[in-house]
Design an enzyme around this catalytic site. Structure first.
Site, PDB file in Angstrom:
ATOM      1  N   TYR A 151      27.504  58.394  84.769  1.00 36.80           N
ATOM      2  CA  TYR A 151      28.530  57.677  84.012  1.00 36.80           C
ATOM      3  C   TYR A 151      29.780  57.461  84.859  1.00 36.80           C
ATOM      4  O   TYR A 151      30.311  56.351  84.942  1.00 36.80           O
ATOM      5  CB  TYR A 151      28.883  58.451  82.748  1.00 36.80           C
ATOM      6  CG  TYR A 151      30.092  57.911  82.016  1.00 36.80           C
ATOM      7  CD1 TYR A 151      30.001  56.734  81.275  1.00 36.80           C
ATOM      8  CD2 TYR A 151      31.317  58.571  82.065  1.00 36.80           C
ATOM      9  CE1 TYR A 151      31.103  56.230  80.607  1.00 36.80           C
ATOM     10  CE2 TYR A 151      32.421  58.077  81.396  1.00 36.80           C
ATOM     11  CZ  TYR A 151      32.316  56.906  80.668  1.00 36.80           C
ATOM     12  OH  TYR A 151      33.412  56.412  80.022  1.00 36.80           O
TER      13      TYR A 151
ATOM     14  N   SER B  29      37.445  54.105  82.764  1.00 41.63           N
ATOM     15  CA  SER B  29      37.676  55.493  82.378  1.00 41.63           C
ATOM     16  C   SER B  29      38.301  56.232  83.540  1.00 41.63           C
ATOM     17  O   SER B  29      38.038  55.913  84.707  1.00 41.63           O
ATOM     18  CB  SER B  29      36.348  56.164  81.997  1.00 41.63           C
ATOM     19  OG  SER B  29      36.500  57.565  81.877  1.00 41.63           O
TER      20      SER B  29
END
Length: 254
Positions: A154, A141
């Site tokens: 995260y 990501s």
């Protein structure tokens, strides 16, 4: 297709729905035999019915695995001839400051996004090294490159996957390729926002992943995401801080 073989398998983690399911369907449509990983057998069996070719199911909750589960992983996965591994499975923390996150939320993210992925790669590596050509794709990501606020755990786990991919690439033998594919916002079971130009469906993103294998070691396969990453790369950090706070602040309020 250089990684395709009638005797080998492609393993996709987090294949119950979203990007993982879409990637499994895309690989199946291109002739691959697919191993579907997830924590819900019923969902995986439904996905298997949609595949065009042969498939297997591997059920394990990566956020709660034990040492015994690692041994089971060796017995069920380690014995198969796998030429392609796509690590898609991951979860994000709630949109909260670190001190407001629960211990359970933090632990599940670290166990799934870091520990499970690492153990799985270690177990599959001997098979990948036996193949003439093999491939690992870690779905990362851009949060791992430009970490936003309120997603500290995260984003950190995605930074780990970034480093893991690069280190693995540098130690891999000839014929084995390791790539990191960076995702932005994608419509999935965990992101039910409407599809937009900057937010593709899981099917569109999965096709982009497969179409861009071999392009480069680290890539944002959906080109509008790559434009966004490029824009971030030329922005002053103070601008990124401002945009991050405004965007995530509105998300938290919603």
């Amino acid at each position: 297709m250089v990684y395709h073989s009638e005797h080998s398998w492609a393993l996709v983690t987090g294949a119950s729905d979203g990007i993982g399911k879409a990637t499994a369907l895309e690989l199946s449509s291109r002739g691959f035999r697919v191993i579907l990983h997830g924590r819900n057998r019923t969902k995986l069996e439904m996905v298997a019915k949609e595949l065009k070719g042969e498939s297997k199911i591997f059920v394990m909750d990566g956020s709660k695995f034990t040492l015994d589960d690692i041994e089971r992983m060796k017995q069920e996965i380690g014995v198969l001839e796998i030429s392609v591994l796509i690590n898609n499975v991951s979860i994000a923390n709630d949109f909260q400051p670190l001190d407001e996150l629960s211990s359970e939320n933090i632990d599940s993210i670290i166990r799934l996004n870091i520990s499970f992925v690492t153990h799985l790669i270690r177990i599959v590596l001997p098979s990948l090294k036996r193949q003439t050509h093999s491939l690992i794709i870690n779905i990362g990501s851009y949060a791992g490159i430009y970490p936003p606020g309120l997603l500290s755990v995260y984003a950190s786990s995605k930074s780990f996957q970034h480093s893991l991919s690069e280190s693995l690439r540098r130690e891999s033998p000839p014929g084995m390729r390791v790539e990191l594919h960076l995702a932005g916002s994608v419509v999935s079971s965990s992101n039910r926002a409407e599809q937009t130009f900057m937010r593709p469906t899981s099917n569109i993103f999965a096709k982009a992943v497969c179409d861009h294998v071999g392009a480069t070691n680290i890539i944002a396969p959906y080109w509008p995401h790559s434009i966004l990453i490029w824009i971030f790369s030329i922005m002053p950090s103070s601008w990124i801080d401002f945009i991050s706070k405004k965007t995530l602040g509105s998300i938290k309020n919603e």
